[in-house]
Design a protein around this motif. Structure first.
Motif, mmCIF file in Angstrom:
data_model
loop_
_atom_site.group_PDB
_atom_site.id
_atom_site.type_symbol
_atom_site.label_atom_id
_atom_site.label_comp_id
_atom_site.label_asym_id
_atom_site.label_seq_id
_atom_site.Cartn_x
_atom_site.Cartn_y
_atom_site.Cartn_z
ATOM 1 N N ARG A 1 10.668 -0.837 10.940
ATOM 2 C CA ARG A 1 10.219 -2.078 10.195
ATOM 3 C C ARG A 1 9.515 -2.930 10.991
ATOM 4 N NH1 ARG A 1 15.128 -3.935 7.164
ATOM 5 N NH2 ARG A 1 14.414 -2.488 5.485
ATOM 6 N N ASP A 2 8.482 -3.580 10.348
ATOM 7 C CA ASP A 2 7.846 -4.519 11.060
ATOM 8 C C ASP A 2 7.159 -5.669 10.138
ATOM 9 O OD1 ASP A 2 4.827 -4.328 9.998
ATOM 10 O OD2 ASP A 2 4.952 -2.327 10.623
ATOM 11 N N ASP A 3 6.950 -6.644 10.718
ATOM 12 C CA ASP A 3 6.380 -8.043 10.016
ATOM 13 C C ASP A 3 5.063 -8.143 10.100
ATOM 14 O OD1 ASP A 3 6.642 -8.679 12.544
ATOM 15 O OD2 ASP A 3 8.026 -10.272 12.186
ATOM 16 N N GLY A 4 4.035 -7.179 9.983
ATOM 17 C CA GLY A 4 2.811 -7.250 10.377
ATOM 18 C C GLY A 4 1.984 -7.354 9.164
ATOM 19 N N ALA A 5 0.864 -6.504 9.011
ATOM 20 C CA ALA A 5 -0.201 -6.568 8.220
ATOM 21 C C ALA A 5 -0.031 -6.174 6.697
ATOM 22 C CB ALA A 5 -1.442 -5.997 8.512
ATOM 23 N N GLY A 6 1.072 -5.361 6.872
ATOM 24 C CA GLY A 6 1.493 -4.705 5.558
ATOM 25 C C GLY A 6 0.543 -3.871 5.054
ATOM 26 N N PHE A 7 0.725 -3.534 3.438
ATOM 27 C CA PHE A 7 -0.213 -3.052 2.659
ATOM 28 C C PHE A 7 0.113 -3.167 1.185
ATOM 29 C CE2 PHE A 7 3.160 0.163 3.871
ATOM 30 C CZ PHE A 7 3.363 0.490 2.717
ATOM 31 N N ASP A 8 -0.942 -2.656 0.510
ATOM 32 C CA ASP A 8 -0.895 -2.735 -1.057
ATOM 33 C C ASP A 8 0.028 -1.837 -1.540
ATOM 34 O OD1 ASP A 8 -1.377 -2.651 -3.781
ATOM 35 O OD2 ASP A 8 -3.467 -2.333 -3.672
ATOM 36 N N PRO A 9 1.187 -2.271 -2.114
ATOM 37 C CA PRO A 9 2.464 -1.378 -2.465
ATOM 38 C C PRO A 9 1.781 -0.143 -3.485
ATOM 39 C CG PRO A 9 2.791 -3.384 -3.159
ATOM 40 C CD PRO A 9 1.822 -3.335 -2.101
ATOM 41 N N GLN A 10 0.728 -0.522 -4.273
ATOM 42 C CA GLN A 10 0.404 0.596 -5.308
ATOM 43 C C GLN A 10 -0.185 1.545 -4.375
ATOM 44 O OE1 GLN A 10 -1.585 -1.243 -8.727
ATOM 45 N NE2 GLN A 10 0.841 -1.507 -8.894
#
Ligand SMILES: Nc1ncnc2c1ncn2[C@@H]1O[C@H](COP(=O)(O)OP(=O)(O)O)[C@@H](O)[C@H]1O
Ligand SMILES: [Mg+2]
Length: 483
Positions: free
Chosen positions: A419-428
């Motif tokens: 797990r990280d707290d970075g840029a993430g992504f569009d869950p779709q």
């Protein structure tokens, strides 16, 4: 009695039907006979009483004329020979009793019922008795009336006889019905039972090669057995055709699968060779660029220096792509060597490596102490490397970051996660992450090839596990996997 006990069998039903029909017919016939007998008995009784009354009347004329009751009583005594007669008397015209007779043991009195002035004869039935009245006429003058009363007890006796005879015949009928049903079982039920047994054997064992024994009973049964056997024959033939078709289909599927596998293997060998053979020339280009940068003509103009720098970056990118492609190809072809693998130690080593490569970054690692797991160490190293380096890369735009590697138990299975707290992504678009060359971030934002997660998925699938991801834009990402 077996046929009767088992009322659900055909022969049992036949027997019961036999008994019911013959019993009913017998009871009805007995009733008809009894009624006929009752009527004719009554009629003949009345007739014989009338005859007796006439004889007594004729014999009593002189007794009445000469007022001699004793002689009239003598005449009445003649009734002793008729056992049914219980009581008789003669009245004179005025209604007074002139003479009477009683059978032994009888003391009942009977009220004389007066005849009409022109009436000569009449009979009554009251309860169990019949009463006859007969006028005594001499030379046109009425002298008196003779009354004779007889009992109808005989009818009761006859009824009892009928009952006894009917019961005996019923018993006889039952025995006959049992014998007939035994025979009918042989003729009708037995072939049906045999047919039913064959049908049961077929449905239980799914063995369509059995046949019902040909019936020697009725023609209908022979036809039925023949039709049944024909049906089995047809099913057997259809089954054979079906199984042939299935065998052929299986053979074709096997052939196609083998062809597909061969094609896949060729393709993998090809991509591996390409990747491997590209690495050599690329290394030499990188080497030349390095030497040029170190020993080229001085002073070098800025343009040449920049070109050499770009050449270096391009070769580095290409080397990374080739490494990724090599890993991707290997993930499918290499034979698994399972061993005890310490994922905690692996994660710690990779984290240390990343921290020393870029000491300026402020990243906190939280790595849980996890038990060892059975897997291929080399391939698991590729998995951990990809996931942790992605976390490192996609948190690089944040001043501070936290990366966690741990596990939890879900539905009785260990689920690992990074797990990280970075840029993430569009869950779709979470599913696209694992397709080769699919990237959710641009190259200018975050460099990369888009092959890493596809490789990770391949490796985990080969271990019988799977991978999935959760994330939101700028809210970090979590990659879960099982082994
Ligand atoms: N930790 C992460 N945070 C956000 N996005 C990620 C993360 N890991 C992977 N991704 C997304 O998944 C894509 C595919 O990842 P990957 O196959 O490793 O390719 P690469 O890292 O070379 O871009 C990435 O391009 C990125 O968009
Ligand atoms: Mg990656």
């Amino acid at each position: 009695m077996k046929v009767l006990a088992n009322s659900k069998t055909i022969s049992g039903r036949l027997t019961r039907m036999n008994l019911l029909v013959s019993g009913t017919v017998l009871v009805l016939a007995a009733l008809a006979f009894f009624s006929y007998d009752l009527i004719s008995f009554r009629q003949s009784l009345v007739r014989s009483l009338e005859t007796e009354a006439q004889i007594i009347g004729a014999n009593s004329v002189s007794a009445l004329t000469f007022n001699d009751p004793q002689s009239a009583e003598m005449t009445l005594q003649g009734l002793r020979r008729s056992p049914d007669v219980r009581y008789a008397f003669i009245t004179v015209d005025g209604g007074a009793t002139f003479a009477q007779y009683r059978a032994p043991g009888v003391d009942a009195e009977i009220e004389p019922i007066p005849l009409g002035p022109r009436e000569v004869e009449r009979d009554w039935v009251s309860g169990r008795h019949v009463l006859i009245a007969h006028r005594i006429v001499f030379q046109g003058n009425s002298l008196g009336v003779v009354y004779i009363s007889a009992t109808l007890q005989e009818i009761g006796r006859r009824a009892r006889h009928y009952l006894l005879i009917t019961a005996l015949i019923l018993l006889f009928c039952m025995a006959a019905a049992l014998i007939i049903s035994g025979v009918s079982q042989q003729l009708v039920a037995q072939p049906i039972v045999l047919l039913a047994q064959t049908a049961r054997a077929v449905s239980r064992r799914k063995d369509y090669s059995v046949r019902a024994a040909p019936s020697e009973g009725s023609r209908e049964m022979a036809d039925l057995t023949g039709a049944f056997n024909d049906m089995l024959e047809q099913i057997e033939q259809q089954n054979e055709a079906l199984s042939d078709a299935r065998d052929e289909l299986e053979l074709r599927v096997q052939e196609r699968t083998a062809e597909l596998r061969a094609a896949n293997r060729e393709l993998e060998a090809f991509s591996y060779t390409v990747a491997h053979d590209l690495r050599g020339p690329l290394d030499s280009i990188a080497g030349i660029a390095f030497i040029l940068a170190q020993t080229g003509a001085e002073p070098r103009d800025e343009e040449t220096a920049e070109m050499i720098e770009r050449l270096k970056i391009s070769t580095q990118n290409m080397a990374a792509l080739i490494d990724d492609l090599l890993n991707f190809a290997r993930a499918a072809t290499v034979t698994l060597k399972t061993d005890e693998v310490d994922l905690t130690a692996m994660a710690t080593a990779i984290a240390e490596d990343m921290k020393t490569s870029d000491p300026k970054r402020e990243v906190e690692f939280q790595i849980a102490e996890l038990p060892k797991v059975r897997a291929d160490a080399g391939l698991m190293r590729v998995v951990m490397d990809n996931l942790l380096r992605n976390a490192w890369k996609y948190t690089s735009h944040h001043a501070k970051a936290c990366i966690e590697f741990s596990a939890k138990v879900q539905s009785g299975q260990i689920v690992y996660f990074v797990r990280d707290d970075g840029a993430g992504f569009d869950p779709q678009r979470a599913k696209e992450l694992f397709e080769p060359f699919h990237r959710l971030h641009s190259k200018s934002e975050f460099p990369g090839t888009g092959v890493g997660l596809a490789t990770v998925q391949r490796i985990l699938a080969r271990h019988g596990g799977r991978i999935w991801a959760e994330g939101r834009v700028e809210k970090g990402a979590t990659f879960y996997f099982t082994i």
